[in-house]
Design a protein around this motif. Structure first.
Motif, PDB file in Angstrom:
ATOM      1  N   VAL A 181      21.599  46.061  39.254  1.00  0.00           N
ATOM      2  CA  VAL A 181      21.925  47.187  38.388  1.00  0.00           C
ATOM      3  C   VAL A 181      22.280  46.701  36.996  1.00  0.00           C
ATOM      4  O   VAL A 181      21.926  47.284  35.977  1.00  0.00           O
ATOM      5  CB  VAL A 181      23.093  48.004  38.983  1.00  0.00           C
ATOM      6  CG1 VAL A 181      23.530  49.096  38.025  1.00  0.00           C
ATOM      7  CG2 VAL A 181      22.686  48.606  40.319  1.00  0.00           C
ATOM      8  N   ILE A 182      22.991  45.554  36.938  1.00  0.00           N
ATOM      9  CA  ILE A 182      23.401  45.004  35.650  1.00  0.00           C
ATOM     10  C   ILE A 182      22.202  44.486  34.866  1.00  0.00           C
ATOM     11  O   ILE A 182      22.046  44.724  33.672  1.00  0.00           O
ATOM     12  CB  ILE A 182      24.417  43.859  35.847  1.00  0.00           C
ATOM     13  CG1 ILE A 182      25.713  44.433  36.454  1.00  0.00           C
ATOM     14  CG2 ILE A 182      24.734  43.168  34.526  1.00  0.00           C
ATOM     15  CD1 ILE A 182      26.697  43.362  36.868  1.00  0.00           C
ATOM     16  N   THR A 183      21.306  43.773  35.561  1.00  0.00           N
ATOM     17  CA  THR A 183      20.205  43.120  34.858  1.00  0.00           C
ATOM     18  C   THR A 183      18.985  44.006  34.672  1.00  0.00           C
ATOM     19  O   THR A 183      18.095  43.668  33.908  1.00  0.00           O
ATOM     20  CB  THR A 183      19.773  41.845  35.607  1.00  0.00           C
ATOM     21  OG1 THR A 183      19.417  42.199  36.946  1.00  0.00           O
ATOM     22  CG2 THR A 183      20.892  40.839  35.635  1.00  0.00           C
ATOM     23  N   GLY A 184      18.915  45.132  35.381  1.00  0.00           N
ATOM     24  CA  GLY A 184      17.817  46.066  35.193  1.00  0.00           C
ATOM     25  C   GLY A 184      16.700  45.842  36.185  1.00  0.00           C
ATOM     26  O   GLY A 184      16.770  44.963  37.037  1.00  0.00           O
ATOM     27  N   SER A 233      12.330  45.326  29.808  1.00  0.00           N
ATOM     28  CA  SER A 233      12.851  44.078  29.274  1.00  0.00           C
ATOM     29  C   SER A 233      14.207  44.358  28.640  1.00  0.00           C
ATOM     30  O   SER A 233      14.359  45.302  27.881  1.00  0.00           O
ATOM     31  CB  SER A 233      11.897  43.500  28.225  1.00  0.00           C
ATOM     32  OG  SER A 233      10.679  43.146  28.815  1.00  0.00           O
ATOM     33  N   ILE A 234      15.211  43.553  28.969  1.00  0.00           N
ATOM     34  CA  ILE A 234      16.528  43.725  28.371  1.00  0.00           C
ATOM     35  C   ILE A 234      16.945  42.425  27.721  1.00  0.00           C
ATOM     36  O   ILE A 234      16.462  41.349  28.061  1.00  0.00           O
ATOM     37  CB  ILE A 234      17.576  44.153  29.414  1.00  0.00           C
ATOM     38  CG1 ILE A 234      17.761  43.067  30.485  1.00  0.00           C
ATOM     39  CG2 ILE A 234      17.205  45.462  30.067  1.00  0.00           C
ATOM     40  CD1 ILE A 234      18.897  43.327  31.427  1.00  0.00           C
ATOM     41  N   SER A 235      17.835  42.514  26.779  1.00  0.00           N
ATOM     42  CA  SER A 235      18.285  41.335  26.046  1.00  0.00           C
ATOM     43  C   SER A 235      19.379  40.616  26.797  1.00  0.00           C
ATOM     44  O   SER A 235      20.307  41.224  27.313  1.00  0.00           O
ATOM     45  CB  SER A 235      18.812  41.750  24.664  1.00  0.00           C
ATOM     46  OG  SER A 235      19.376  40.630  24.007  1.00  0.00           O
ATOM     47  N   THR A 236      19.267  39.292  26.876  1.00  0.00           N
ATOM     48  CA  THR A 236      20.338  38.490  27.444  1.00  0.00           C
ATOM     49  C   THR A 236      21.072  37.710  26.357  1.00  0.00           C
ATOM     50  O   THR A 236      21.871  36.836  26.645  1.00  0.00           O
ATOM     51  CB  THR A 236      19.765  37.494  28.483  1.00  0.00           C
ATOM     52  OG1 THR A 236      18.789  36.683  27.838  1.00  0.00           O
ATOM     53  CG2 THR A 236      19.120  38.215  29.648  1.00  0.00           C
ATOM     54  N   ASN A 237      20.791  38.049  25.098  1.00  0.00           N
ATOM     55  CA  ASN A 237      21.359  37.281  23.995  1.00  0.00           C
ATOM     56  C   ASN A 237      22.880  37.361  23.947  1.00  0.00           C
ATOM     57  O   ASN A 237      23.540  36.450  23.461  1.00  0.00           O
ATOM     58  CB  ASN A 237      20.786  37.774  22.666  1.00  0.00           C
ATOM     59  CG  ASN A 237      19.314  37.413  22.514  1.00  0.00           C
ATOM     60  OD1 ASN A 237      18.848  36.482  23.167  1.00  0.00           O
ATOM     61  ND2 ASN A 237      18.587  38.138  21.692  1.00  0.00           N
ATOM     62  N   ASN A 238      23.460  38.464  24.412  1.00  0.00           N
ATOM     63  CA  ASN A 238      24.902  38.639  24.354  1.00  0.00           C
ATOM     64  C   ASN A 238      25.613  38.097  25.580  1.00  0.00           C
ATOM     65  O   ASN A 238      26.826  38.203  25.692  1.00  0.00           O
ATOM     66  CB  ASN A 238      25.240  40.128  24.168  1.00  0.00           C
ATOM     67  CG  ASN A 238      24.721  40.663  22.846  1.00  0.00           C
ATOM     68  OD1 ASN A 238      24.683  39.933  21.859  1.00  0.00           O
ATOM     69  ND2 ASN A 238      24.307  41.925  22.825  1.00  0.00           N
ATOM     70  N   SER A 272      14.778  40.493  33.813  1.00  0.00           N
ATOM     71  CA  SER A 272      15.290  41.237  34.954  1.00  0.00           C
ATOM     72  C   SER A 272      15.922  40.336  36.011  1.00  0.00           C
ATOM     73  O   SER A 272      16.719  40.811  36.815  1.00  0.00           O
ATOM     74  CB  SER A 272      14.165  42.047  35.597  1.00  0.00           C
ATOM     75  OG  SER A 272      13.656  42.998  34.695  1.00  0.00           O
ATOM     76  N   TYR A 273      15.567  39.041  36.022  1.00  0.00           N
ATOM     77  CA  TYR A 273      15.970  38.181  37.129  1.00  0.00           C
ATOM     78  C   TYR A 273      16.696  36.904  36.724  1.00  0.00           C
ATOM     79  O   TYR A 273      17.198  36.186  37.584  1.00  0.00           O
ATOM     80  CB  TYR A 273      14.732  37.816  37.968  1.00  0.00           C
ATOM     81  CG  TYR A 273      13.966  39.035  38.425  1.00  0.00           C
ATOM     82  CD1 TYR A 273      14.541  39.938  39.307  1.00  0.00           C
ATOM     83  CD2 TYR A 273      12.678  39.305  37.955  1.00  0.00           C
ATOM     84  CE1 TYR A 273      13.856  41.069  39.719  1.00  0.00           C
ATOM     85  CE2 TYR A 273      11.988  40.433  38.351  1.00  0.00           C
ATOM     86  CZ  TYR A 273      12.582  41.313  39.241  1.00  0.00           C
ATOM     87  OH  TYR A 273      11.903  42.441  39.635  1.00  0.00           O
ATOM     88  N   GLU A 307      20.612  22.314  42.751  1.00  0.00           N
ATOM     89  CA  GLU A 307      20.366  22.986  41.482  1.00  0.00           C
ATOM     90  C   GLU A 307      18.992  22.599  40.937  1.00  0.00           C
ATOM     91  O   GLU A 307      18.375  21.628  41.382  1.00  0.00           O
ATOM     92  CB  GLU A 307      21.455  22.612  40.471  1.00  0.00           C
ATOM     93  CG  GLU A 307      22.762  23.337  40.691  1.00  0.00           C
ATOM     94  CD  GLU A 307      23.617  23.325  39.440  1.00  0.00           C
ATOM     95  OE1 GLU A 307      23.231  23.998  38.453  1.00  0.00           O
ATOM     96  OE2 GLU A 307      24.653  22.640  39.451  1.00  0.00           O
ATOM     97  N   GLY A 308      18.549  23.374  39.978  1.00  0.00           N
ATOM     98  CA  GLY A 308      17.267  23.093  39.369  1.00  0.00           C
ATOM     99  C   GLY A 308      17.092  23.899  38.103  1.00  0.00           C
ATOM    100  O   GLY A 308      18.033  24.535  37.609  1.00  0.00           O
ATOM    101  N   ILE A 309      15.893  23.896  37.583  1.00  0.00           N
ATOM    102  CA  ILE A 309      15.595  24.541  36.304  1.00  0.00           C
ATOM    103  C   ILE A 309      15.012  25.933  36.544  1.00  0.00           C
ATOM    104  O   ILE A 309      14.180  26.124  37.431  1.00  0.00           O
ATOM    105  CB  ILE A 309      14.608  23.678  35.501  1.00  0.00           C
ATOM    106  CG1 ILE A 309      15.272  22.336  35.132  1.00  0.00           C
ATOM    107  CG2 ILE A 309      14.136  24.397  34.239  1.00  0.00           C
ATOM    108  CD1 ILE A 309      14.331  21.361  34.458  1.00  0.00           C
ATOM    109  N   ILE A 310      15.470  26.878  35.741  1.00  0.00           N
ATOM    110  CA  ILE A 310      14.944  28.243  35.759  1.00  0.00           C
ATOM    111  C   ILE A 310      14.251  28.500  34.426  1.00  0.00           C
ATOM    112  O   ILE A 310      14.831  28.251  33.368  1.00  0.00           O
ATOM    113  CB  ILE A 310      16.061  29.279  35.949  1.00  0.00           C
ATOM    114  CG1 ILE A 310      16.893  28.974  37.205  1.00  0.00           C
ATOM    115  CG2 ILE A 310      15.481  30.688  36.017  1.00  0.00           C
ATOM    116  CD1 ILE A 310      18.163  29.812  37.290  1.00  0.00           C
ATOM    117  N   VAL A 311      13.033  28.992  34.475  1.00  0.00           N
ATOM    118  CA  VAL A 311      12.300  29.369  33.263  1.00  0.00           C
ATOM    119  C   VAL A 311      11.914  30.840  33.404  1.00  0.00           C
ATOM    120  O   VAL A 311      11.077  31.190  34.246  1.00  0.00           O
ATOM    121  CB  VAL A 311      11.049  28.502  33.054  1.00  0.00           C
ATOM    122  CG1 VAL A 311      10.311  28.930  31.789  1.00  0.00           C
ATOM    123  CG2 VAL A 311      11.424  27.024  32.983  1.00  0.00           C
ATOM    124  N   ALA A 312      12.553  31.696  32.616  1.00  0.00           N
ATOM    125  CA  ALA A 312      12.327  33.139  32.704  1.00  0.00           C
ATOM    126  C   ALA A 312      11.462  33.596  31.536  1.00  0.00           C
ATOM    127  O   ALA A 312      11.811  33.374  30.374  1.00  0.00           O
ATOM    128  CB  ALA A 312      13.661  33.872  32.700  1.00  0.00           C
TER     129      ALA A 312
END
Length: 309
Positions: free
Chosen positions: A14-17, A22-27, A72-73, A93-98
């Motif tokens: 719900v938070i991420t959509g 597309s939503i901004s994660t800049n903040n 979104s993810y 752990e590992g790398i995430i590329v969105a």
């Protein structure tokens, strides 16, 4: 999956959509993460968010997952990995590329292939679905393989045996399309709630050609996860609050798209083919909608790709 974990993940959704926006994660400040404009010479600009663990690189390199509809993810994937990875855990752990867009989304064009004869979808109200463009899947694949992926492998030491791509809905269809038509470059393909209804079931024609042409052998093991929400073809409890006419239209729309039936048919055909080195799995998430099923599929894909070997 424990109930509290599932509820928390759905709250994050719900938070991420959902995947269609597309939503901004800049903040949102995520330690060890950065968001940048990534220019493609052929496709234009993309918004790419990258998370890298703040610890020494493991001997074999970092596992990596590429997320379509990344805004979104990205937050949810980061939370799953950070909360479930530890020295005595089954995940590392590992790398995430969105991957997403800076302004107007181009997901319809990027994720959808170009059939020789395109068939528009007729909605239950007899209107034609003209929601967006299509036909850029081959160019988007080239962007992934010739521009983005090489750049990530230049910046970071990647474990070439633990590379995954996650896609939901149109993104799930894209992942299936590139698995069937392109060289295998990922170890895990996540086909979450694929839009098999696209152009009157075009992807089943692609699948038939793949199977009839004696598909190229898989040199190394490849994971292919097909998943769908159990309620994607029916009404959900909260749909009962809608007017009866809207309920009937919604139910007909979901039944026409056959999300559950088509996903099962896709799995059955691939299973019957008995493809060597293909680790095929199929999951139906009970009582989950098209939106909520995506997050559980993301959880499963992370457990597959970031598993400690």
């Amino acid at each position: 999956m424990p109930r509290f974990t599932l509820l928390y993940i759905i709250m994050l959704l719900v938070i991420t959509g959902c995947q269609s926006k597309s939503i901004s994660t800049n903040n949102v400040v995520i330690p060890n993460a950065q968001t940048e404009k990534f220019h493609s010479t052929a496709n234009g600009d993309y918004k790419v968010s990258i998370y890298t663990p703040n610890k020494p690189t493991p001997k074999g390199g970092w596992p990596i997952i590429y997320l379509l509809d990344g805004d979104s993810y990205f937050l949810t994937a980061n939370d799953i990995i950070k909360s479930q990875a530890c020295e005595r855990c089954i995940l590392q752990e590992g790398i995430i590329v969105a991957i997403d867009y800076l302004n107007q989304t181009r997901r319809d064009f990027d994720f959808l292939p170009k059939p020789d004869h395109f068939v528009f979808e007729t909605l239950p109200n007899n209107q034609i679905n003209l929601s967006g463009k299509y036909g850029g899947a081959d160019a988007f694949y080239d962007f992934l393989t010739k521009e983005l992926k090489p750049e990530m492998e230049k910046r970071y030491k990647i474990n070439l045996k633990q590379q995954a791509i996650f896609g939901h809905s149109y993104g799930g269809l894209f992942n299936l399309y590139i698995f069937l038509t392109k060289p295998v470059i990922f170890n895990t393909y996540v086909v979450s709630s694929p839009s098999m209804w696209f152009s009157d079931g075009y992807m089943f024609k692609v699948l038939s050609k793949y199977l009839l042409d004696n598909q190229p052998p898989l040199i190394n093991p490849v994971n292919l996860l097909i998943s769908v929400g159990g309620a994607e073809q029916s009404l959900l409890p909260f749909d009962s609050k809608l007017p009866k006419e809207k309920q009937n239209l919604l139910l007909k729309h979901r039944q026409n798209r056959k999300m559950v039936d088509n996903s099962k048919h896709l799995f059955d055909q691939l299973k019957q083919a008995k493809i060597h080195n293909l680790n095929l799995s199929y999951k139906v998430y009970p009582q989950q909608s098209h939106k909520t099923a995506a997050i559980i599929a993301l959880q499963d894909s992370i457990q597959i790709n970031f598993n400690v070997h």
